[in-house]
Scaffold this motif. Structure first.
Motif, PDB file in Angstrom:
ATOM      1  N   MET A  74      14.350  -1.692  -6.300  1.00 46.54           N
ATOM      2  CA  MET A  74      14.440  -2.787  -5.345  1.00 46.54           C
ATOM      3  C   MET A  74      15.222  -3.922  -6.001  1.00 46.54           C
ATOM      4  O   MET A  74      15.029  -4.223  -7.158  1.00 46.54           O
ATOM      5  CB  MET A  74      13.030  -3.255  -4.989  1.00 46.54           C
ATOM      6  N   GLN A  75      16.088  -4.511  -5.221  1.00 45.86           N
ATOM      7  CA  GLN A  75      16.765  -5.720  -5.680  1.00 45.86           C
ATOM      8  C   GLN A  75      16.868  -6.725  -4.549  1.00 45.86           C
ATOM      9  O   GLN A  75      16.917  -6.350  -3.381  1.00 45.86           O
ATOM     10  CB  GLN A  75      18.144  -5.416  -6.253  1.00 45.86           C
TER      11      GLN A  75
ATOM     12  N   THR B 276       6.200  -5.906  -1.948  1.00 46.45           N
ATOM     13  CA  THR B 276       5.516  -6.541  -3.073  1.00 46.45           C
ATOM     14  C   THR B 276       6.512  -6.899  -4.168  1.00 46.45           C
ATOM     15  O   THR B 276       6.499  -8.023  -4.693  1.00 46.45           O
ATOM     16  CB  THR B 276       4.422  -5.601  -3.636  1.00 46.45           C
ATOM     17  N   SER B 277       7.387  -5.973  -4.512  1.00 49.75           N
ATOM     18  CA  SER B 277       8.399  -6.234  -5.546  1.00 49.75           C
ATOM     19  C   SER B 277       9.346  -7.353  -5.123  1.00 49.75           C
ATOM     20  O   SER B 277       9.741  -8.187  -5.942  1.00 49.75           O
ATOM     21  CB  SER B 277       9.199  -4.971  -5.842  1.00 49.75           C
TER      22      SER B 277
ATOM     23  N   ALA C 287       9.853 -10.895  -7.044  1.00 50.71           N
ATOM     24  CA  ALA C 287      11.175 -11.349  -7.488  1.00 50.71           C
ATOM     25  C   ALA C 287      11.479 -12.739  -6.945  1.00 50.71           C
ATOM     26  O   ALA C 287      11.996 -13.603  -7.664  1.00 50.71           O
ATOM     27  CB  ALA C 287      12.247 -10.352  -7.062  1.00 50.71           C
ATOM     28  N   LEU C 288      11.141 -12.976  -5.686  1.00 56.70           N
ATOM     29  CA  LEU C 288      11.402 -14.288  -5.112  1.00 56.70           C
ATOM     30  C   LEU C 288      10.550 -15.354  -5.789  1.00 56.70           C
ATOM     31  O   LEU C 288      11.046 -16.436  -6.103  1.00 56.70           O
ATOM     32  CB  LEU C 288      11.147 -14.290  -3.603  1.00 56.70           C
ATOM     33  N   LEU C 289       9.283 -15.051  -6.029  1.00 57.86           N
ATOM     34  CA  LEU C 289       8.399 -16.034  -6.662  1.00 57.86           C
ATOM     35  C   LEU C 289       8.824 -16.351  -8.089  1.00 57.86           C
ATOM     36  O   LEU C 289       8.572 -17.454  -8.582  1.00 57.86           O
ATOM     37  CB  LEU C 289       6.950 -15.538  -6.635  1.00 57.86           C
ATOM     38  N   THR C 290       9.487 -15.421  -8.745  1.00 59.66           N
ATOM     39  CA  THR C 290      10.002 -15.666 -10.089  1.00 59.66           C
ATOM     40  C   THR C 290      11.170 -16.648 -10.049  1.00 59.66           C
ATOM     41  O   THR C 290      11.288 -17.526 -10.902  1.00 59.66           O
ATOM     42  CB  THR C 290      10.447 -14.341 -10.743  1.00 59.66           C
TER      43      THR C 290
ATOM     44  N   ASP D  53      -5.003 -10.264  11.346  1.00 61.04           N
ATOM     45  CA  ASP D  53      -5.202  -8.816  11.286  1.00 61.04           C
ATOM     46  C   ASP D  53      -4.091  -8.073  10.538  1.00 61.04           C
ATOM     47  O   ASP D  53      -4.074  -6.856  10.497  1.00 61.04           O
ATOM     48  CB  ASP D  53      -5.364  -8.240  12.703  1.00 61.04           C
ATOM     49  N   ASN D  54      -3.178  -8.806   9.911  1.00 62.34           N
ATOM     50  CA  ASN D  54      -2.114  -8.180   9.123  1.00 62.34           C
ATOM     51  C   ASN D  54      -2.591  -8.069   7.668  1.00 62.34           C
ATOM     52  O   ASN D  54      -2.223  -8.862   6.806  1.00 62.34           O
ATOM     53  CB  ASN D  54      -0.808  -8.976   9.220  1.00 62.34           C
ATOM     54  N   ILE D  55      -3.418  -7.077   7.435  1.00 64.07           N
ATOM     55  CA  ILE D  55      -4.069  -6.904   6.137  1.00 64.07           C
ATOM     56  C   ILE D  55      -3.048  -6.619   5.030  1.00 64.07           C
ATOM     57  O   ILE D  55      -3.189  -7.106   3.908  1.00 64.07           O
ATOM     58  CB  ILE D  55      -5.128  -5.774   6.204  1.00 64.07           C
ATOM     59  N   GLY D  56      -2.008  -5.855   5.327  1.00 64.49           N
ATOM     60  CA  GLY D  56      -1.002  -5.526   4.322  1.00 64.49           C
ATOM     61  C   GLY D  56      -0.335  -6.766   3.749  1.00 64.49           C
ATOM     62  O   GLY D  56      -0.226  -6.922   2.533  1.00 64.49           O
ATOM     63  N   SER D  57       0.104  -7.668   4.617  1.00 65.91           N
ATOM     64  CA  SER D  57       0.747  -8.904   4.149  1.00 65.91           C
ATOM     65  C   SER D  57      -0.245  -9.794   3.420  1.00 65.91           C
ATOM     66  O   SER D  57       0.091 -10.425   2.410  1.00 65.91           O
ATOM     67  CB  SER D  57       1.377  -9.653   5.322  1.00 65.91           C
ATOM     68  N   GLN D  58      -1.487  -9.827   3.902  1.00 65.18           N
ATOM     69  CA  GLN D  58      -2.510 -10.626   3.209  1.00 65.18           C
ATOM     70  C   GLN D  58      -2.731 -10.111   1.791  1.00 65.18           C
ATOM     71  O   GLN D  58      -2.863 -10.900   0.845  1.00 65.18           O
ATOM     72  CB  GLN D  58      -3.825 -10.590   3.979  1.00 65.18           C
ATOM     73  N   LYS D  59      -2.768  -8.789   1.625  1.00 72.24           N
ATOM     74  CA  LYS D  59      -2.963  -8.216   0.288  1.00 72.24           C
ATOM     75  C   LYS D  59      -1.818  -8.586  -0.645  1.00 72.24           C
ATOM     76  O   LYS D  59      -2.051  -8.946  -1.800  1.00 72.24           O
ATOM     77  CB  LYS D  59      -3.086  -6.693   0.369  1.00 72.24           C
ATOM     78  N   ILE D  60      -0.600  -8.479  -0.141  1.00 75.17           N
ATOM     79  CA  ILE D  60       0.556  -8.840  -0.970  1.00 75.17           C
ATOM     80  C   ILE D  60       0.412 -10.274  -1.455  1.00 75.17           C
ATOM     81  O   ILE D  60       0.568 -10.560  -2.639  1.00 75.17           O
ATOM     82  CB  ILE D  60       1.871  -8.659  -0.187  1.00 75.17           C
ATOM     83  N   LEU D  61       0.102 -11.180  -0.546  1.00 83.47           N
ATOM     84  CA  LEU D  61       0.014 -12.598  -0.895  1.00 83.47           C
ATOM     85  C   LEU D  61      -1.190 -12.903  -1.784  1.00 83.47           C
ATOM     86  O   LEU D  61      -1.074 -13.638  -2.775  1.00 83.47           O
ATOM     87  CB  LEU D  61      -0.010 -13.442   0.381  1.00 83.47           C
ATOM     88  N   THR D  62      -2.338 -12.340  -1.458  1.00 82.03           N
ATOM     89  CA  THR D  62      -3.553 -12.591  -2.250  1.00 82.03           C
ATOM     90  C   THR D  62      -3.365 -12.130  -3.690  1.00 82.03           C
ATOM     91  O   THR D  62      -3.734 -12.834  -4.633  1.00 82.03           O
ATOM     92  CB  THR D  62      -4.767 -11.894  -1.604  1.00 82.03           C
TER      93      THR D  62
END
Length: 154
Positions: A1-2, A94-95, A99-102, A116-125
């Motif tokens: 991923m880039q 997630t990657s 990368a953006l947060l870095t 109800d968007n559990i996937g996005s919540q997990k990434i952020l949490t």
């Protein structure tokens, strides 16, 4: 991923990704008519022409997989992301967020996520975001009022 700068040809892929009804339901806050290319182009021109907005294309194996955006820089920066459903569950989003947060270190940084968007919540949490509030907004994609979690990092 880039992560890389957005190229004009990426917009065709972003528009194609926006046509996925399941992804629109998950995101909840898609445009009223996802097939309207004029509205899409206008929205993206605003993002890309705004010097206070950072937009990056997510590329996987040479293909456009999605985009990450930080808007509102200088006021209350907000992270958002969209990944084609073809890439869900592979760690690509997630990657991309990592990368953006870095590269974007301004804090606090917020994100709005349907409850109800559990996937996005997990990434952020897992990146250190926590829920600091909630809001209710009308979702065009769902034709109903949706609860959105306000998540914040830092």
């Amino acid at each position: 991923m880039q992560l890389r700068e957005v190229r004009s040809e990426d917009l065709d892929y972003f528009f194609e990704h926006q046509q996925d009804p399941e992804a629109n339901l998950m995101a909840a806050f898609a445009p009223r008519n996802p097939q309207d290319r004029g509205v899409f182009d206008y929205h993206w021109s605003l993002l890309l022409d705004d010097p206070a907005t950072r937009v990056r294309t997510i590329e996987q194996d040479g293909k456009v997989a999605g985009a990450v955006v930080v808007s509102g820089i200088g006021t209350e920066p907000e992270l958002s992301f969209w990944t084609s459903r073809d890439y869900w569950g592979q760690g690509i989003t997630t990657s991309a967020v990592d990368a953006l947060l870095t590269s974007f270190t301004e804090r606090p940084l917020r994100a709005l996520v349907p409850a109800d968007n559990i996937g996005s919540q997990k990434i952020l949490t897992r990146r250190g975001f926590s829920v600091v509030g909630e809001d209710k907004s009308f979702s065009n994609a769902r034709s109903e009022v949706v609860t959105e979690l306000v998540m914040q990092l830092g």
